[in-house]
Scaffold this motif. Structure first.
Motif, PDB file in Angstrom:
ATOM      1  N   SER A  99     -29.352 -34.277 -41.206  1.00 30.17           N
ATOM      2  CA  SER A  99     -30.066 -34.051 -42.459  1.00 30.17           C
ATOM      3  C   SER A  99     -31.555 -34.156 -42.192  1.00 30.17           C
ATOM      4  O   SER A  99     -32.014 -35.076 -41.503  1.00 30.17           O
ATOM      5  CB  SER A  99     -29.636 -35.089 -43.504  1.00 30.17           C
ATOM      6  N   LEU A 100     -32.308 -33.213 -42.723  1.00 28.46           N
ATOM      7  CA  LEU A 100     -33.751 -33.161 -42.498  1.00 28.46           C
ATOM      8  C   LEU A 100     -34.489 -33.428 -43.799  1.00 28.46           C
ATOM      9  O   LEU A 100     -34.064 -32.989 -44.866  1.00 28.46           O
ATOM     10  CB  LEU A 100     -34.159 -31.787 -41.956  1.00 28.46           C
ATOM     11  N   THR A 101     -35.588 -34.120 -43.722  1.00 30.82           N
ATOM     12  CA  THR A 101     -36.421 -34.288 -44.911  1.00 30.82           C
ATOM     13  C   THR A 101     -37.079 -32.955 -45.234  1.00 30.82           C
ATOM     14  O   THR A 101     -37.309 -32.137 -44.331  1.00 30.82           O
ATOM     15  CB  THR A 101     -37.502 -35.347 -44.678  1.00 30.82           C
ATOM     16  N   PRO A 102     -37.368 -32.678 -46.486  1.00 34.84           N
ATOM     17  CA  PRO A 102     -37.967 -31.376 -46.841  1.00 34.84           C
ATOM     18  C   PRO A 102     -39.355 -31.207 -46.229  1.00 34.84           C
ATOM     19  O   PRO A 102     -40.360 -31.641 -46.784  1.00 34.84           O
ATOM     20  CB  PRO A 102     -38.021 -31.417 -48.370  1.00 34.84           C
ATOM     21  N   SER A 103     -39.395 -30.617 -45.076  1.00 31.39           N
ATOM     22  CA  SER A 103     -40.654 -30.340 -44.382  1.00 31.39           C
ATOM     23  C   SER A 103     -40.477 -29.063 -43.602  1.00 31.39           C
ATOM     24  O   SER A 103     -39.552 -28.950 -42.795  1.00 31.39           O
ATOM     25  CB  SER A 103     -41.008 -31.489 -43.441  1.00 31.39           C
ATOM     26  N   PRO A 104     -41.324 -28.062 -43.828  1.00 31.77           N
ATOM     27  CA  PRO A 104     -41.117 -26.751 -43.181  1.00 31.77           C
ATOM     28  C   PRO A 104     -41.205 -26.822 -41.669  1.00 31.77           C
ATOM     29  O   PRO A 104     -41.868 -27.683 -41.092  1.00 31.77           O
ATOM     30  CB  PRO A 104     -42.257 -25.893 -43.767  1.00 31.77           C
ATOM     31  N   LEU A 105     -40.529 -25.884 -41.040  1.00 31.57           N
ATOM     32  CA  LEU A 105     -40.594 -25.721 -39.599  1.00 31.57           C
ATOM     33  C   LEU A 105     -41.953 -25.145 -39.227  1.00 31.57           C
ATOM     34  O   LEU A 105     -42.498 -24.284 -39.913  1.00 31.57           O
ATOM     35  CB  LEU A 105     -39.482 -24.776 -39.144  1.00 31.57           C
ATOM     36  N   GLN A 106     -42.526 -25.660 -38.129  1.00 25.02           N
ATOM     37  CA  GLN A 106     -43.801 -25.123 -37.660  1.00 25.02           C
ATOM     38  C   GLN A 106     -43.606 -23.664 -37.241  1.00 25.02           C
ATOM     39  O   GLN A 106     -42.646 -23.353 -36.525  1.00 25.02           O
ATOM     40  CB  GLN A 106     -44.304 -25.945 -36.467  1.00 25.02           C
ATOM     41  N   PRO A 107     -44.462 -22.745 -37.685  1.00 27.47           N
ATOM     42  CA  PRO A 107     -44.277 -21.331 -37.320  1.00 27.47           C
ATOM     43  C   PRO A 107     -44.296 -21.123 -35.815  1.00 27.47           C
ATOM     44  O   PRO A 107     -45.027 -21.790 -35.088  1.00 27.47           O
ATOM     45  CB  PRO A 107     -45.467 -20.632 -37.997  1.00 27.47           C
ATOM     46  N   THR A 108     -43.467 -20.201 -35.353  1.00 28.04           N
ATOM     47  CA  THR A 108     -43.437 -19.867 -33.939  1.00 28.04           C
ATOM     48  C   THR A 108     -44.725 -19.140 -33.559  1.00 28.04           C
ATOM     49  O   THR A 108     -45.091 -18.142 -34.169  1.00 28.04           O
ATOM     50  CB  THR A 108     -42.231 -18.960 -33.632  1.00 28.04           C
ATOM     51  N   THR A 109     -45.437 -19.659 -32.534  1.00 28.95           N
ATOM     52  CA  THR A 109     -46.723 -19.078 -32.153  1.00 28.95           C
ATOM     53  C   THR A 109     -46.643 -18.223 -30.902  1.00 28.95           C
ATOM     54  O   THR A 109     -47.640 -17.654 -30.483  1.00 28.95           O
ATOM     55  CB  THR A 109     -47.756 -20.196 -31.929  1.00 28.95           C
ATOM     56  N   SER A 110     -45.487 -18.136 -30.278  1.00 30.81           N
ATOM     57  CA  SER A 110     -45.298 -17.235 -29.147  1.00 30.81           C
ATOM     58  C   SER A 110     -43.874 -16.717 -29.202  1.00 30.81           C
ATOM     59  O   SER A 110     -43.034 -17.284 -29.897  1.00 30.81           O
ATOM     60  CB  SER A 110     -45.569 -17.962 -27.826  1.00 30.81           C
ATOM     61  N   PRO A 111     -43.557 -15.664 -28.494  1.00 28.87           N
ATOM     62  CA  PRO A 111     -42.240 -15.051 -28.641  1.00 28.87           C
ATOM     63  C   PRO A 111     -41.102 -16.010 -28.293  1.00 28.87           C
ATOM     64  O   PRO A 111     -41.261 -16.962 -27.542  1.00 28.87           O
ATOM     65  CB  PRO A 111     -42.294 -13.877 -27.656  1.00 28.87           C
ATOM     66  N   ILE A 112     -39.948 -15.743 -28.870  1.00 24.88           N
ATOM     67  CA  ILE A 112     -38.738 -16.500 -28.564  1.00 24.88           C
ATOM     68  C   ILE A 112     -38.294 -16.144 -27.151  1.00 24.88           C
ATOM     69  O   ILE A 112     -38.264 -14.975 -26.767  1.00 24.88           O
ATOM     70  CB  ILE A 112     -37.638 -16.166 -29.578  1.00 24.88           C
ATOM     71  N   ARG A 113     -37.950 -17.179 -26.379  1.00 24.85           N
ATOM     72  CA  ARG A 113     -37.532 -16.982 -24.996  1.00 24.85           C
ATOM     73  C   ARG A 113     -36.108 -17.471 -24.806  1.00 24.85           C
ATOM     74  O   ARG A 113     -35.717 -18.508 -25.321  1.00 24.85           O
ATOM     75  CB  ARG A 113     -38.464 -17.719 -24.033  1.00 24.85           C
ATOM     76  N   ILE A 114     -35.326 -16.688 -24.030  1.00 20.34           N
ATOM     77  CA  ILE A 114     -33.949 -17.034 -23.696  1.00 20.34           C
ATOM     78  C   ILE A 114     -33.874 -17.183 -22.190  1.00 20.34           C
ATOM     79  O   ILE A 114     -34.229 -16.259 -21.457  1.00 20.34           O
ATOM     80  CB  ILE A 114     -32.968 -15.932 -24.136  1.00 20.34           C
TER      81      ILE A 114
END
Length: 943
Positions: A604-619
């Motif tokens: 369970s997470l407290t209501p706080s937004p996720l920090q925006p992704t600042t670089s591409p998603i990497r796999i």
């Protein structure tokens, strides 16, 4: 909020006769064939007696979705458009709606909710008052399941009551539930609505054995007729003998007095337990129960069990239809003292038959002939709506179970319309009253799939996105593609094709810009070394799944700070399914090695937004293998994850919402003249009975009004759409017709715009013509002081520019361009443009041909060459000389001449080299390097 629940022992999909797909769902109303749809794959979960077989040691798992964070489909709250009552409901919610008067209405349905150790289903409702629907309310019971509600209004001397009947089981679903006996505990209950809330009565009924499969109700004034279908075998995977019971409830002004259950059909193995018997009675109590049978032969039968008195009379079977074709959705209603029995034949035809009761025994009642009402494709539900002012059927048809209306007018069935010509609807989840319809619409979860890499197609370092969104990935490093084989694990054999092999530092960068604060990422991976720390999937500065100290670790970078948790041990060398799901209030990680049960981690997470992704998603970035990466822009329910896990060709399914909407009024339109042309106005007239009309003509033009004149600017087959809205409710009715518009007008064309001279050519350009039919072809005509040859254009093109080549420099040319449509009509404009091409090319010259030194002319050389070719005359020849083969100064000729031969005298003894170049009158000189030489001998006096 609502939830969507499925565990392996509660769902099963497969094939019927090799061509039709079926799904069996426990939630709720017994396991039965819900629909038949062609598909291309299936998943199969093993079933056994214990519902708890699929429960892992962590306990039963369910998803409580954070619905307030989900994006709702556009248009759901538009003027007169469908109004959303509840989102994310379970599939068999069985919604019902009842209009009490013009200002009050009631909607009820069933939905599923989590409990401490499992889940249960509860009844939910919303009340319509003061022009709007209220908040959803719920009766939260303690570990029991209520489902399949019905609604009826009763009236005794002006005192009214709304009665809801429903099915219930006095238990929730948890690991101890036994499938074969779970439904043997179910019963029928009742509640009375007093205008503000429900009085949950203590009355209930249950059979002495078996299970209540379905219930339906009908009513007349103060009488309610409750029809119950009982299956002798409570096991949802087995069909026993079917029985039908009728219970009569009488509203006395303060409560319901229920009669005992009367047997209509007893232990009949031919009773179709996939259908719901219905009943209808006249105010005097004459009527019957309509059922379907599957008889040997094979022969199907629709039969009305008729009685003169619902409370005491015997039941006489009246066979209304016998056919080798399927007979589905038996429905009977009472209208004008007649019993109208309806059914769907062969899945495509709505049929009915009218039974007129009399004082005589049912065997003497009057039966009309069987009538064909309407035909459509794949009819999946049927709901007759008859009253003193209208007769219509509401039904669902087609692959997407679109909701349609067919109405009787002037004694003829017609006036067809639909709630919408797009969308996907749950079949059978449909009810209506007072002109309002309630239904379940499905949003395909495939619309939320933003990326899918199967790694079957990798081209030049580009990983192809097969989701259809075009977010191709970039492969960084020298990774290799390998083939799955059956020795890895049977489920990851040929179905999964290829995978990406990483040596450690290689990774894939997901293409496209994605803002992720509510998402699901899934992939298969196999780790070859767990002794070091590696990334698995990361959105830099935002989220990540890592391998750290031989364990999976997850982190989220949120505005309130960093959240991270260590998970389970990484099993090296084993293909493992991993899912990471994030919403603003919930983090969920699933880890499933192929040879082990899944592990679930929920935080369970407290209501706080996720920090925006600042670089591409990497796999990637670890030594091992990756396959089947998917990224969704929403938090997905677990049932969807299960489908992704078990099949590479998974059916993602839907998220479901309950909507209400007014039944659209009838509208139609005519077009005159019958032969529509682009040269003349067409008159479009709506038959819309006072509705507000707007038009889309299919050619880019629109208009308002019940009668409009329009000149079509496009030709061919066009779809003309009339949208007629009720001025009071705003409910739209859309009527679409395909008309053929004949193109009898030439293109509208402004003619040749520019003619620009070039070297031996002229560049022509013009603005594109407009025409009702595409494409337009342009014919270019040319003359040289004479006249045009209209049958011989110099250029024919569909472009709006061209170049006319091989022209004489210095000669003036005049051009004309006509536009032709596909029917050969031309604008025949007379816009001319002229241009004089020039010569920007040097002469064509082979160079010096011969150089000789005559023996009788000391110090003399004779040079000879062939004439150069050029349109710019006269041509001048430049003669160059040098004492060495590579020592020419081409800036300073020895001499210039217009002749093709020249004598050069006064040359000193030795070797002399010569080059001749040609230059035209425009100053363009060619640059050949053809060298000829002569030897001048020293003059010797005779002795």
């Amino acid at each position: 909020g609502g939830i969507n629940i499925a565990i392996p022992s509660l769902s099963k999909e497969g094939w019927i006769s090799g061509s039709f797909y079926y799904e069996l769902s426990l939630l709720w109303g017994l396991w039965k064939m819900r629909s038949e749809k062609p598909v291309y794959s299936y998943y199969w979960w093993g079933l056994s007696t214990a519902l708890g077989d699929a429960i892992t040691e962590e306990g039963i798992y369910t998803d409580l979705l954070c619905l307030q964070d989900w994006e709702l489909p556009e248009g759901i709250r538009g003027w007169g458009d469908p109004l959303l009552l509840s989102y994310g409901v379970m599939e068999n919610s069985n919604p019902k709606v009842l209009y009490l008067n013009s200002s009050t209405a009631l909607a009820v349905w069933a939905d599923a909710f989590t409990t401490a150790d499992g889940f249960q289903t509860d009844l939910c409702w919303s009340i319509y008052r003061n022009g709007s629907w209220g908040e959803v309310e719920r009766r939260a019971t303690n570990s029991s399941c209520e489902y399949s509600p019905t609604l009826r209004v009763l009236d005794r001397g002006g005192k009214r009551a709304v009665v809801m009947n429903y099915l219930s089981v006095s238990a929730g679903v948890d690991p101890s539930v036994n499938r074969s006996t779970f439904y043997s505990m179910n019963r029928v209950g009742a509640a009375i609505f007093d205008g503000s809330g429900w009085n949950w009565t203590t009355w209930s009924w249950s059979p002495t054995s078996g299970t209540v499969n379905t219930i339906s109700t009908s009513s007349t004034l103060d009488k309610l007729y409750l029809t119950c279908t009982v299956d002798s075998d409570p096991d949802p995977l087995q069909d026993g003998a079917g029985s039908v019971f009728l219970i009569v409830g009488t509203w006395n002004g303060s409560g319901i007095v229920w009669s005992g259950a009367r047997s209509v059909v007893s232990a009949d193995s031919t009773l179709d337990l996939n259908s719901t018997p219905t009943s209808a009675f006249t105010p005097s109590g004459a009527g019957g129960v309509l059922i379907s049978r599957r008889l040997p032969g094979p022969l199907n039968e629709t039969c009305l069990y008729a009685t003169q008195n619902a409370t005491s009379g015997s039941f006489t079977p009246l066979t209304l239809r016998s056919s080798p074709l399927r007979l589905d959705f038996p429905t009977v209603i009472c209208a004008s003292e007649n019993l109208i029995s309806s059914w769907v034949e062969n899945g495509t035809a709505i049929m009915n038959r009218i039974v007129t009761p009399s004082g005589a025994p049912p065997a003497s009642w009057t039966l009309s002939g069987t009538a064909l009402v309407h035909e459509d494709s794949v009819i999946s539900s049927l709901l007759p709506l008859f009253n003193s002012t209208s007769s219509l059927y509401l039904y669902q048809a087609g692959e997407n179970s679109l909701i349609k209306v067919i109405e009787k007018s002037g004694g003829v069935w017609g006036r067809e319309r639909s709630l919408s010509d797009e969308g996907v609807y749950s079949p059978g989840q449909l009810a209506a009253d007072g002109g309002e319809v309630i239904f379940v619409e499905n949003t395909p979860l495939s619309e939320w799939q933003a990326v899918r890499y199967s790694f079957d197609v990798v081209e030049g370092g580009r990983v192809v996105d097969i989701s259809g969104e075009g977010r191709n990935g970039a492969l960084v490093g020298n990774a290799t593609i390998s083939e799955h084989n059956a020795t890895e694990f049977s489920h990851l054999g040929g179905e999964y094709g290829r995978y990406l092999h990483l040596n450690g530092s290689q990774y894939v960068v997901v293409g496209g810009n994605l803002t992720l604060d509510n998402f699901t990422a899934t992939l298969w991976l196999r780790v070859n070394s767990t002794s070091q720390n590696f990334p698995v999937v990361e959105g830099r500065n935002s989220f990540g799944l890592l391998i750290e100290g031989g364990r999976f670790k997850v982190y989220l970078q949120r505005e309130s700070g960093r959240f991270e948790r260590s998970l389970c041990t990484v099993r090296g060398g084993i293909w493992t399914f991993v899912a990471l799901r994030v919403s603003p209030s919930l983090l969920n990680v699933t880890v499933k090695p192929l040879d082990s049960p899944p592990s679930y981690f929920q935080f369970s997470l407290t209501p706080s937004p996720l920090q925006p992704t600042t670089s591409p998603i990497r796999i990637g970035g670890f030594p091992g293998d990756v396959d089947e990466f998917r990224l969704f822009t929403h938090y997905l329910p677990k049932v969807v994850l299960d489908r992704i896990l078990f099949s590479p060709f998974s059916i993602l399914g839907y998220v479901r919402g309950i909507y209400v909407q007014r039944i659209p009024a009838y509208a139609d339109f005519t077009v005159s003249p019958e032969r529509v042309r682009t040269s003349t106005e067409a008159l479009l007239t709506a038959d819309a009975g006072g509705l507000l009309c707007s038009w889309d003509f299919g050619d880019g033009e629109t208009a308002e009004g019940s009668t409009v004149a329009h000149t079509f600017v496009r030709a061919g087959y066009l779809t003309v759409t009339l949208t007629a809205r009720d001025p009071a409710s705003g409910t739209p009715t859309q009527v679409k017709k395909i008309i053929y518009v004949e193109d009898d007008t030439p293109p509208i064309f402004s003619g040749l715009k520019e003619a620009t001279a070039g070297s031996r050519c002229v560049h022509l350009s013009w603005d594109r013509a407009s025409d009702a039919t595409e494409p337009v072809t342009y014919w270019v005509f040319m003359k040289e002081g004479g006249r045009y040859h209209y049958t011989s254009p110099v250029v024919v093109t569909e472009e709006n520019r061209t170049v006319v080549e091989a022209l004489k420099p210095g000669q003036q040319y005049t051009f004309l361009v006509w536009a032709y449509d596909v029917n050969g009509r031309s604008d025949r404009n007379w816009v001319e443009r002229s241009a004089t091409p020039y010569d920007a090319d040097p002469p064509q010259f082979a160079g010096l041909k011969l150089a000789v030194a005559p023996s009788n002319s000391p110090g003399k050389a004779v040079l000879l060459w062939d004439e150069a070719v050029d349109d710019s005359t006269p041509i001048t020849y430049l003669v160059y000389t040098s004492r060495s083969e590579n020592g020419f100064d081409f800036g300073t000729p020895l001499l210039m001449t217009e002749n093709c031969t020249v004598n050069i005298t006064g040359l000193s003894p030795g070797v002399h080299y010569f080059v001749v170049r040609a230059s035209d009158s425009s100053g363009y000189t060619e640059n050949n390097t053809c060298v000829r030489s002569v030897v001048i001998r020293e003059r010797v006096r005779p002795e």
